[in-house]
Design an enzyme around this catalytic site. Structure first.
Site, PDB file in Angstrom:
ATOM      1  CB  CYS A   1      -2.128  27.349  32.216  1.00 38.19           C
ATOM      2  SG  CYS A   1      -1.582  28.037  30.943  1.00 38.19           S
TER       3      CYS A   1
ATOM      4  CG  ASP B   1       3.724 -16.799  36.466  1.00 41.36           C
ATOM      5  OD1 ASP B   1       3.443 -18.178  36.210  1.00 41.36           O
ATOM      6  OD2 ASP B   1       4.361 -17.367  37.953  1.00 41.36           O
TER       7      ASP B   1
ATOM      8  CB  CYS C   1       3.193  26.694  30.935  1.00 44.43           C
ATOM      9  SG  CYS C   1       2.565  28.172  31.589  1.00 44.43           S
TER      10      CYS C   1
ATOM     11  CG  ASP D   1       2.935 -16.952  31.212  1.00 41.56           C
ATOM     12  OD1 ASP D   1       2.322 -17.117  30.292  1.00 41.56           O
ATOM     13  OD2 ASP D   1       2.708 -16.770  32.028  1.00 41.56           O
TER      14      ASP D   1
ATOM     15  CG  ASP E   1       0.254 -19.320  32.630  1.00 40.98           C
ATOM     16  OD1 ASP E   1       0.345 -20.231  31.656  1.00 40.98           O
ATOM     17  OD2 ASP E   1       1.292 -18.529  33.888  1.00 40.98           O
TER      18      ASP E   1
END
Length: 749
Positions: free
Chosen positions: A23, A625, A26, A629, A422
């Site tokens: 649980c 990409d 733990c 950026d 971009d």
């Protein structure tokens, strides 16, 4: 080769498989024990995967970490890098044996509903209940005792205390009334609770394993052998023995064993389970291929560029596992609640016992109601609600080409209000294409295109490639060019069909004194839109005649408009950030319906714009990409990188899109929203069971048997709720399937 997924794991991150956790309490114990080890920077336990990720210096031995976990009362094993997370499935036989022994004890209670009065002899009940309590239920005693020794509590302690109280009360009553009639015993309560908890944990284990299906599916893509050509000899080798530079032979229908570049052959490759792309992709010499993809009709020879842990598939698996092992911010709130949950429940149970004794003087009734409180208050559901949803969400996203680096990115993305894009390579193709060919009076468009191609057929310039791609696509013949000569900074010239032709810039047009004529206005319009214009000119002595113009630009991706429209439908604003000129940026923005444009923006300025948007109260996702950026991706609340870009961008971003398809951006936000909604729904039900169930049990309105059933059902229902995420589908995939279906119907018609 730009790898589609950047290396993710911290070099000193260690993962261990933890056994014995039941649980949320733990989870807290294991983390607390590890954080006491000198040098441990952080420890994060995922209850659903049963793994702990520890950030620690290399100088700290794994044996010390394992010892700390074992001292806390749990088992620990090292995890191999290629070993997928696979929660341990409890054995089924204890459930079956416990059920067989429990049914005779519960049957009389059920028969009373039909007016049948029958009861087993008390000593027979004792004989049936004892093995259930102390043999099949021994796990609860062991785990509960370890929790007590560690000065904390967990689900096992609650079950052990509750069932022991019911069992002990029954033995006491049986002993007291020996030879004086049959007292009402509660063996059915203790055995039914143990049976239901065992059943619940077994069902929960089965459901948790389904949340790791995505990882297992990705691992199943790993080929085990490769056919390698060395020194002209073909050899079948284990894939781990393949080295960089090896030539790997891939027959039709086989999985590609390594990441590499095609040196021989042509085929189509199915990369759907890696990129989410629904259709096979055409591949030829010079193209990159990814290990795990399926080769279709042609034989290929692939030069190995990445092996083992550095392959795209291995990186994808690490990324998904990293996200599934992490904790979402909301989980930290749950952990704090769980830390005090069990002690509070023990206090409520003690108050329930005392209250009923004072109110009625009936010890047996008081004990049974206290047992019901202990049993209903299992914190399992609380601990499972968030990690199971995160696992299901990141898994289904990965299957559709959306890789989420960490749980925090998945959670934060649901609140995004603004997406900054971009332009080049993200919304556009990132390479010049021929957008228009205009002919002067007396010439045709096709003639202008053919003559321009003749001049450029030996050039490697990006504009030349764009021209050659167009003539190939239109199946136009290209005449021969004689004595081609470069004109530095202006263009080039050659003799074609007996005419001396030149192709170049405005500067060349002015130098030759050619009149642009009626095409001047069109050229001016193209230049306002940020297009590049080349002029085709016929030279005859000192005279120059303009034959036509070619306009080049970075074409917009076909799916970009749909992506922007869908973001607007989701109530999200869009912004374009680009280093290109304003004319080019405005033209793309008008085409796509983007209202806000920031052009001529330097990389550092992109990050400043993102920070300004955040300062205004927006939750910002940045999509890019390129290397330029990276600062903006880092500055955003959520960075989203295209895998068609650079490794730097992908290392910085929290989300990587495995295809250069902008439609995956709204899909990523949508899967985040669905996941967050699933987390909230799971936590609501987890809390609801306890908020409603504990008072009912305390006031005697809930029997221990019903409480045990409710507790088991709560955990199973929370995990089942998370598994609903597996039915999510990306919009890009839906549209592609619809298009394929429409094409098929058209073909049949």
């Amino acid at each position: 080769m730009n790898s589609p997924v950047a290396a993710l794991a911290h070099p000193n991150d260690i993962q261990l498989q933890v056994t014995g956790m039941t649980c949320a309490s733990c989870v807290g114990r294991v983390e607390k024990a590890l954080k006491k080890v000198p040098g441990v920077a952080s420890a994060s336990v995922n209850l659903a995967t049963e793994r702990v990720t520890i950030q620690v210096p290399a100088s700290v031995p794994v044996s010390v970490l394992k010892a700390a976990i074992e001292k806390a009362g749990y088992g620990a094993n090292e995890v191999q890098p290629t070993q997928p997370a696979q929660p341990q499935l409890p054995e089924w036989w204890p459930v079956a044996v416990s059920a067989v022994l429990t049914i005779p004890l519960v049957a009389p209670m059920l028969m009373q509903l039909f007016g049948i009065g029958w009861m087993l002899n008390g000593w027979v009940q004792l004989a049936l209940a004892t093995p259930v309590q102390f043999w099949l239920g021994a796990r609860f005693y062991r785990a509960g005792w370890k929790a007590v020794r560690a000065g904390t509590g967990n689900m096992d302690l609650l079950v052990a205390l509750g069932t022991s109280a019911a069992y002990g009360l029954s033995v006491y009553l049986l002993w007291q009334h020996a030879g004086h009639g049959m007292p009402h015993l509660y063996f059915e309560a203790s055995t039914a609770v143990i049976t239901l908890v065992l059943l619940g944990k077994w069902l929960e284990g089965r459901a948790k394993r389904q949340t790791t299906d995505a990882i297992r599916a990705l691992n199943a893509l790993r080929p085990t052998t490769a056919r390698v050509r060395r020194g002209g000899v073909e050899t079948q080798l284990p894939v781990e023995h393949v080295v960089l530079g090896d030539l790997v032979l891939v027959r039709p229908g086989e999985r590609i064993a390594v990441d590499g570049e095609i040196t021989e052959g042509r085929s189509h490759v199915d990369e759907s389970l890696i990129t989410g792309e629904s259709l096979p992709v055409s591949k030829a010499v010079g193209d990159k291929v990814t290990g795990g993809a399926i080769n279709a009709e042609g034989a290929l020879t692939v030069k190995t560029l990445a092996v083992g842990a550095e392959t795209t598939l291995a990186r994808i698996i690490r990324m998904v596992e990293s996200a599934q092992a992490g904790k979402a911010p909301i989980q930290r709130i749950v952990d704090r609640v769980s830390a005090v949950f069990v002690p509070v429940v023990l206090v409520i149970a003690a108050l329930t016992l005392a209250g009923w004794v004072v109110a009625t003087g009936d010890w047996s009734l008081a004990v049974i109601n206290a047992v019901a409180v202990l049993v209903i208050a299992c914190p399992c559901a609380l601990g499972l609600a968030t990690p199971t949803a995160i696992m299901a969400g990141t898994g289904v996203a990965a299957q559709h080409g959306i890789l989420i680096k960490d749980a925090a990115a998945l959670e934060v993305a649901h609140a995004v209000t603004t997406v900054a894009f971009d332009k080049t390579g993200t919304l556009t193709e990132g390479r010049p294409s021929l957008l228009a060919v205009l002919a002067a009076p007396g010439r045709t468009r096709d003639e202008v295109l053919q003559l321009a191609a003749a001049l450029q057929q030996t050039s490697e310039h990006p504009l030349a490639r764009a021209v050659m791609e167009r003539v190939v696509a239109e199946h136009l013949p290209v005449p021969e060019a004689l004595e081609p000569t470069a004109l530095p900074g202006r263009g080039l010239e050659a003799t074609v069909r007996g005419e001396l032709l030149a192709l170049g810039s405005d500067r060349l047009l002015r130098e030759l004194g050619a009149d642009a004529g009626i095409l001047a206005a069109e050229a001016e319009r193209f230049e306002r839109e940020g297009r590049t214009v080349s002029w085709l000119i016929h030279k005859q002595g000192d005279q120059a005649q303009m034959l036509g113009l070619l306009a080049f630009g970075d074409s917009i991706k076909p799916s970009a408009r749909e992506a922007i429209e869908r973001l607007h439908q989701l109530g999200i604003e869009t912004v374009m950030l680009t280093g290109d000129n304003r004319g080019s940026a405005q033209a793309v923005a008008r085409e796509l319906g983007i209202a806000q444009v920031r052009a001529n923006v330097l990389p550092a300025d992109k990050a400043a714009v993102v920070q300004a948007l955040r300062a205004s109260g927006q939750v910002v996702a940045m999509v890019g990409d390129g290397i330029n950026d990276a600062p903006a991706l880092a500055a955003a609340d959520v960075g989203i990188a295209m895998s068609t870009g650079t490794d730097v961008a992908m290392e910085t971003a929290g989300v990587t899109l495995m295809r250069g398809d902008p439609r995956l951006v709204p899909d990523a936000i949508d899967v985040s929203r669905r996941t967050y909604a699933t987390i909230k729904r799971g936590l609501f039900w987890a809390f609801a069971y306890n908020v409603v169930g504990i008072p009912l049990a305390a006031f005697g309105l809930l029997s221990p048997v019903v409480a045990g059933a409710a507790m088991a059902f709560s955990s199973v229902s929370v995990v089942a709720n998370a598994l609903l995420l597996r039915r999510w589908r990306a919009s890009a995939e839906t549209h592609a399937a619809a298009a394929d279906s429409e094409a098929a119907r058209t073909a049949v018609a």
